[in-house]
Design an enzyme around this catalytic site. Structure first.
Site, mmCIF file in Angstrom:
data_model
loop_
_atom_site.group_PDB
_atom_site.id
_atom_site.type_symbol
_atom_site.label_atom_id
_atom_site.label_comp_id
_atom_site.label_asym_id
_atom_site.label_seq_id
_atom_site.Cartn_x
_atom_site.Cartn_y
_atom_site.Cartn_z
ATOM 1 N N ILE A 1 35.304 34.694 17.304
ATOM 2 C CA ILE A 1 34.368 35.552 16.901
ATOM 3 C C ILE A 1 34.590 37.110 16.613
ATOM 4 O O ILE A 1 35.443 38.478 16.559
ATOM 5 C CB ILE A 1 32.354 35.728 17.240
ATOM 6 C CG1 ILE A 1 32.643 36.702 18.553
ATOM 7 C CG2 ILE A 1 32.006 34.730 17.668
ATOM 8 C CD1 ILE A 1 31.272 36.509 19.395
ATOM 9 N N ASP A 2 33.921 37.610 15.078
ATOM 10 C CA ASP A 2 34.500 38.596 14.434
ATOM 11 C C ASP A 2 34.547 40.118 16.038
ATOM 12 O O ASP A 2 33.442 39.790 16.516
ATOM 13 C CB ASP A 2 34.056 39.059 12.807
ATOM 14 C CG ASP A 2 34.266 37.881 12.349
ATOM 15 O OD1 ASP A 2 34.993 37.261 11.806
ATOM 16 O OD2 ASP A 2 33.530 38.739 11.322
ATOM 17 N N LYS A 3 35.200 41.115 15.180
ATOM 18 C CA LYS A 3 35.142 41.880 16.437
ATOM 19 C C LYS A 3 34.050 42.743 16.611
ATOM 20 O O LYS A 3 33.204 43.447 17.669
ATOM 21 C CB LYS A 3 36.442 43.320 16.204
ATOM 22 C CG LYS A 3 35.936 44.844 16.744
ATOM 23 C CD LYS A 3 37.053 45.116 16.117
ATOM 24 C CE LYS A 3 36.991 46.854 16.453
ATOM 25 N NZ LYS A 3 35.981 48.113 15.967
ATOM 26 N N THR B 1 31.233 41.160 15.576
ATOM 27 C CA THR B 1 29.842 40.086 16.098
ATOM 28 C C THR B 1 29.501 39.851 17.174
ATOM 29 O O THR B 1 30.619 40.598 18.349
ATOM 30 C CB THR B 1 30.358 38.459 16.125
ATOM 31 O OG1 THR B 1 30.426 38.476 14.070
ATOM 32 C CG2 THR B 1 29.263 37.446 15.863
#
Length: 302
Positions: free
Chosen positions: A133-135, A137
């Site tokens: 998952i994105d930083k 998120t």
């Protein structure tokens, strides 16, 4: 040391050992590693070659070979463990922490934190995230504890995200089916474009307030920034998502949280579901907007 054992059923009588192992989900790469880097295979405590025939009732066993060295440096990094056993782990990542080291984030990542936790427990191991998952998120990251579990988890994992988007959407289900491509020559940005890769996001609007809506989103494809791009495409960017037209007046990062992960356990074949409630910043935004906390056990994740 993790040892795997299988009893040969009648229907596999006379099957070659290598083929029998592949039928149990053991990859060709792992079979090779056990042969050359590990202690080999055993049939009823007798060393066995992969081209030998197995017979009904035999106990086939092998130990997983030692882990290879990793360049990731153990560092104390904040996260919690939502689920853990010998084969799997589900980590709950705060927003603001990258999942693994990159050129822009060489350390201080979830990988660094996981290695630190293992070393504090006196264990060897490497970081094997099944989903990323994105930083910025937050939420659940499924990890494999060994080489046997990794491909099996990757094939069975499903995720459900909670998102707070700008604007009011009608309650109930919806979907966005629109191709996603890189935006211009940007390394990070993505956009919907006709020549992009096929992308599908299914969502359910759980609650709608005056200026924001709470959604449960299931990405059916795994494109970079998929939920963020698709929500912006339909005119409802995530709150805080300034990259895709959202406002950070109410929250300082994009309001996206991986709230549910389901998977089939690689050994027991049990269906496991792990949940994580909204983090404080998203919960505060939801409360201000009059959006009730979601009932995680009611969210579909398959």
């Amino acid at each position: 040391m993790t040892v795997l054992r299988y009893t040969v059923p009648p229907e596999n009588d006379g099957c070659k050992l290598g083929l029998f192992l592949r039928m149990q989900g053991v990859t060709a790469g792992l079979i090779k590693s056990v042969k050359y880097d590990g202690d080999g295979f055993f049939a009823d405590d007798r060393p066995a070659r992969t081209n030998e025939l197995v017979h009904a009732g035999q106990c086939i066993r092998f130990a997983l070979p030692p882990e290879h060295d990793t360049s990731v440096v153990p560092q104390p990094v904040p996260f919690s463990v939502a689920y853990e056993d010998e084969f799997t782990a589900v980590l709950d990542k705060p927003a603001g922490i990258a999942v693994h080291p990159t050129l822009n984030y060489p350390d201080g990542t979830l990988a660094n934190g996981w290695l630190y936790r293992l070393r504090q427990q006196g264990k060897d191991g490497i970081f094997r995230p099944v989903n990323r998952i994105d930083k910025n998120t937050s939420g659940l990251v499924l990890c494999a504890q060994n080489a046997f579990a990794a491909p099996l988890l990757a094939g069975s994992a499903h995720k459900c995200y909670l998102a707070i988007v700008q604007g009011t959407l009608p309650l109930g289900p919806g979907r966005v089916e629109a191709p996603i491509a890189r935006r211009g020559d940007s390394i990070i940005g993505r956009c919907v474009r006709a020549d992009g890769k096929y992308s599908l996001t299914e969502y359910t609007v759980l609650a709608a307030g005056c200026g924001h809506s709470l959604l449960a989103c299931t990405p059916r494809t795994g494109r970079t920034h998929q939920i963020r791009v698709h929500m912006a495409y339909i005119g409802h960017p995530l709150a805080g998502d300034t990259l895709y037209g959202g406002s950070d007046a109410r929250i300082s990062r994009h309001a996206l949280h991986c709230g549910v992960i389901t998977f089939v356990h690689p050994l027991t074949k049990e269906h496991i579901r792990v949940e994580s409630p909204l983090p404080a910043d998203m919960a505060d935004l939801a409360k201000v907007e009059g959006l009730p906390a979601p009932a995680l056990h009611d969210l579909p994740c398959d």
